[in-house]
Design a protein around this motif. Sequence first.
Motif, PDB file in Angstrom:
ATOM      1  N   GLN A   1     -53.417  58.488 -69.516  1.00 47.10           N
ATOM      2  CA  GLN A   1     -54.345  57.399 -69.029  1.00 47.10           C
ATOM      3  C   GLN A   1     -55.822  57.554 -69.719  1.00 47.10           C
ATOM      4  O   GLN A   1     -56.706  57.036 -69.110  1.00 47.10           O
ATOM      5  CB  GLN A   1     -54.448  57.445 -67.320  1.00 47.10           C
ATOM      6  CG  GLN A   1     -53.366  57.341 -66.666  1.00 47.10           C
ATOM      7  CD  GLN A   1     -53.452  57.217 -65.092  1.00 47.10           C
ATOM      8  OE1 GLN A   1     -54.435  57.321 -64.664  1.00 47.10           O
ATOM      9  NE2 GLN A   1     -52.229  57.316 -64.530  1.00 47.10           N
ATOM     10  N   ILE A   2     -55.801  58.415 -70.614  1.00 48.54           N
ATOM     11  CA  ILE A   2     -57.077  58.597 -71.191  1.00 48.54           C
ATOM     12  C   ILE A   2     -57.958  57.546 -71.499  1.00 48.54           C
ATOM     13  O   ILE A   2     -59.170  57.346 -71.080  1.00 48.54           O
ATOM     14  CB  ILE A   2     -56.923  59.566 -72.401  1.00 48.54           C
ATOM     15  CG1 ILE A   2     -56.624  61.071 -72.003  1.00 48.54           C
ATOM     16  CG2 ILE A   2     -58.381  59.808 -73.095  1.00 48.54           C
ATOM     17  CD1 ILE A   2     -56.437  61.984 -73.195  1.00 48.54           C
ATOM     18  N   LYS A   3     -57.155  56.492 -72.147  1.00 47.77           N
ATOM     19  CA  LYS A   3     -58.286  55.375 -72.612  1.00 47.77           C
ATOM     20  C   LYS A   3     -58.662  54.549 -71.292  1.00 47.77           C
ATOM     21  O   LYS A   3     -59.883  53.857 -71.337  1.00 47.77           O
ATOM     22  CB  LYS A   3     -57.233  54.349 -73.280  1.00 47.77           C
ATOM     23  CG  LYS A   3     -56.797  54.809 -74.960  1.00 47.77           C
ATOM     24  CD  LYS A   3     -56.198  54.056 -75.585  1.00 47.77           C
ATOM     25  CE  LYS A   3     -55.927  54.570 -77.068  1.00 47.77           C
ATOM     26  NZ  LYS A   3     -55.165  53.480 -77.963  1.00 47.77           N
ATOM     27  N   THR A   4     -57.756  54.562 -70.170  1.00 42.57           N
ATOM     28  CA  THR A   4     -58.344  53.865 -69.259  1.00 42.57           C
ATOM     29  C   THR A   4     -59.770  54.577 -68.640  1.00 42.57           C
ATOM     30  O   THR A   4     -60.465  54.008 -68.166  1.00 42.57           O
ATOM     31  CB  THR A   4     -56.997  53.899 -68.094  1.00 42.57           C
ATOM     32  OG1 THR A   4     -56.103  53.333 -68.521  1.00 42.57           O
ATOM     33  CG2 THR A   4     -57.607  53.189 -66.894  1.00 42.57           C
TER      34      THR A   4
ATOM     35  N   GLY B   1     -66.100  57.502 -68.114  1.00 46.56           N
ATOM     36  CA  GLY B   1     -66.665  58.858 -68.374  1.00 46.56           C
ATOM     37  C   GLY B   1     -65.881  59.949 -67.647  1.00 46.56           C
ATOM     38  O   GLY B   1     -66.400  61.138 -67.447  1.00 46.56           O
ATOM     39  N   GLY B   2     -64.761  59.789 -66.943  1.00 43.01           N
ATOM     40  CA  GLY B   2     -64.151  60.679 -66.200  1.00 43.01           C
ATOM     41  C   GLY B   2     -62.968  59.914 -65.475  1.00 43.01           C
ATOM     42  O   GLY B   2     -62.869  58.714 -65.258  1.00 43.01           O
ATOM     43  N   VAL B   3     -62.205  60.840 -64.662  1.00 43.19           N
ATOM     44  CA  VAL B   3     -60.905  60.431 -63.884  1.00 43.19           C
ATOM     45  C   VAL B   3     -61.574  59.800 -62.733  1.00 43.19           C
ATOM     46  O   VAL B   3     -62.007  60.290 -61.659  1.00 43.19           O
ATOM     47  CB  VAL B   3     -59.926  61.347 -63.732  1.00 43.19           C
ATOM     48  CG1 VAL B   3     -58.857  61.021 -62.810  1.00 43.19           C
ATOM     49  CG2 VAL B   3     -59.419  61.921 -64.984  1.00 43.19           C
ATOM     50  N   VAL B   4     -61.000  58.452 -62.213  1.00 45.21           N
ATOM     51  CA  VAL B   4     -61.400  57.799 -61.020  1.00 45.21           C
ATOM     52  C   VAL B   4     -60.075  57.839 -60.254  1.00 45.21           C
ATOM     53  O   VAL B   4     -58.986  57.351 -60.465  1.00 45.21           O
ATOM     54  CB  VAL B   4     -61.690  56.153 -61.326  1.00 45.21           C
ATOM     55  CG1 VAL B   4     -62.080  55.718 -59.830  1.00 45.21           C
ATOM     56  CG2 VAL B   4     -63.049  56.179 -62.270  1.00 45.21           C
TER      57      VAL B   4
ATOM     58  N   LEU C   1     -74.630  67.347 -73.830  1.00 49.81           N
ATOM     59  CA  LEU C   1     -74.740  66.873 -75.424  1.00 49.81           C
ATOM     60  C   LEU C   1     -74.544  65.707 -75.702  1.00 49.81           C
ATOM     61  O   LEU C   1     -74.353  65.332 -76.821  1.00 49.81           O
ATOM     62  CB  LEU C   1     -73.759  68.184 -76.121  1.00 49.81           C
ATOM     63  CG  LEU C   1     -74.075  69.679 -75.822  1.00 49.81           C
ATOM     64  CD1 LEU C   1     -72.960  70.537 -76.254  1.00 49.81           C
ATOM     65  CD2 LEU C   1     -75.378  69.850 -76.583  1.00 49.81           C
ATOM     66  N   GLY C   2     -74.046  65.042 -74.750  1.00 49.49           N
ATOM     67  CA  GLY C   2     -73.730  63.679 -75.017  1.00 49.49           C
ATOM     68  C   GLY C   2     -72.472  63.211 -75.668  1.00 49.49           C
ATOM     69  O   GLY C   2     -72.400  62.172 -76.356  1.00 49.49           O
ATOM     70  N   LEU C   3     -71.504  64.172 -75.620  1.00 50.07           N
ATOM     71  CA  LEU C   3     -70.116  63.776 -76.168  1.00 50.07           C
ATOM     72  C   LEU C   3     -69.411  63.011 -75.213  1.00 50.07           C
ATOM     73  O   LEU C   3     -69.349  62.928 -73.969  1.00 50.07           O
ATOM     74  CB  LEU C   3     -69.504  65.278 -76.169  1.00 50.07           C
ATOM     75  CG  LEU C   3     -70.296  66.249 -77.039  1.00 50.07           C
ATOM     76  CD1 LEU C   3     -69.425  67.305 -77.155  1.00 50.07           C
ATOM     77  CD2 LEU C   3     -70.605  65.722 -78.363  1.00 50.07           C
ATOM     78  N   PRO C   4     -68.330  62.065 -75.720  1.00 46.36           N
ATOM     79  CA  PRO C   4     -67.660  61.309 -75.095  1.00 46.36           C
ATOM     80  C   PRO C   4     -66.521  61.962 -74.433  1.00 46.36           C
ATOM     81  O   PRO C   4     -66.163  63.195 -74.521  1.00 46.36           O
ATOM     82  CB  PRO C   4     -67.011  60.376 -76.277  1.00 46.36           C
ATOM     83  CG  PRO C   4     -67.103  61.162 -77.446  1.00 46.36           C
ATOM     84  CD  PRO C   4     -68.288  62.254 -77.167  1.00 46.36           C
TER      85      PRO C   4
ATOM     86  N   LEU D   1     -65.856  68.966 -77.471  1.00 44.94           N
ATOM     87  CA  LEU D   1     -66.610  70.187 -77.853  1.00 44.94           C
ATOM     88  C   LEU D   1     -66.026  71.103 -78.818  1.00 44.94           C
ATOM     89  O   LEU D   1     -66.545  71.585 -79.675  1.00 44.94           O
ATOM     90  CB  LEU D   1     -67.172  70.716 -76.519  1.00 44.94           C
ATOM     91  CG  LEU D   1     -68.115  71.860 -76.289  1.00 44.94           C
ATOM     92  CD1 LEU D   1     -68.571  72.033 -75.056  1.00 44.94           C
ATOM     93  CD2 LEU D   1     -67.453  73.207 -76.792  1.00 44.94           C
ATOM     94  N   ASP D   2     -64.766  71.265 -78.508  1.00 45.05           N
ATOM     95  CA  ASP D   2     -63.898  72.326 -79.387  1.00 45.05           C
ATOM     96  C   ASP D   2     -63.949  71.888 -80.649  1.00 45.05           C
ATOM     97  O   ASP D   2     -64.198  72.823 -81.543  1.00 45.05           O
ATOM     98  CB  ASP D   2     -62.465  72.471 -78.774  1.00 45.05           C
ATOM     99  CG  ASP D   2     -61.637  73.373 -79.330  1.00 45.05           C
ATOM    100  OD1 ASP D   2     -62.235  74.320 -80.038  1.00 45.05           O
ATOM    101  OD2 ASP D   2     -60.357  73.193 -79.320  1.00 45.05           O
TER     102      ASP D   2
END
Length: 327
Positions: A32-35, A40-43, A172-175, A182-183
């Motif tokens: 469900q990552i795209k959803t 900006g996180g899991v709902v 850091l403003g990363l998506p 980050l990795d």
Amino acid sequence: MLIFGIETSCDETACAIVKDGREVISNVVASQIKTHQAFGGVVPEVAAREHLDAINIVVEETFATAGIEPDEIDAFSSTAGPGLVGCLLVGLNAAKTLSLVYNKPYIPVNHLNAHVCANFIDTRLEPPFTCLLVSGGHTQVINVSGYGNSAIAASTIDDATGEVYDKVARLLGLPYPGGIQLDKLAQSGNRYAFKLPEAKVGDDEFSFSGLKTAVLRLVQSFKGVEMPVNDICASFQETITTTLLNKTVKIAKKNGSKTIVLAGGVAANSRLREKLFELEKPENGSFSVFAPKMKYCTDNAAMVASAAYFNPMKVENPLELEVFSRG
């Protein structure tokens, strides 16, 4: 023994069929990552609805991929917790229904135990061993003395490793998902560019709140000028992975363990895996080390089915069991 596993604790709808806890016959994951990227996180409520939409399709695809009929399965299993309650209920009810329809046992599984058992897939790993479990919700060092027998030797007193990764990524403003981004950036940064603090806590504790605050102050110090994001990522990653493995090695030596195992979603982290396998060198202790294949690090049902075989939850009436959010 063929076990059908279902995993729906967060944002992956996953099913798998595993033979004797080690051989994966089929493994299907609907992410469900795209959803959740839009939020900006899991709902949790959105995730639960996505599971409801996907579960029947994933179940059918798992059987089709394996070329196995439901009545050939010896037992059905699912994650009972910890996790998001609404999400867990989808998988648990699906597994219980299959169990009742085909008159097979239902085996509940603890999500954390499942991550540990991911290391049994396609390996000959056997207890005893020391396991570093690192995920979005947990950071633990576990002494595993036997199948189904373990004791927590250390745990975090504040943020979990994956949680810190995601919070630093946001600074850091990363998506989303931030930990993965980050990795990737850290791999092209200077890991010694910035000296970041390691918390002085007990041997049975981890603490990362100070590290998170230090990164915040570092980010704020670059206000108005270009920020060396890659170097900050690399320095942060070097600090936290060093803390994790140093404490794990210390506990393993204290426990007389010569085998160290990595588990959890953060087990996919490139630097953590690299440093883990350095422990095989004589100068680093000549440990025997194991880490799951990348596809079995994040949430999946193969690890659930493996845990149902090696480490099922001990409950009197499995079909009456309800889900739990913490554990």
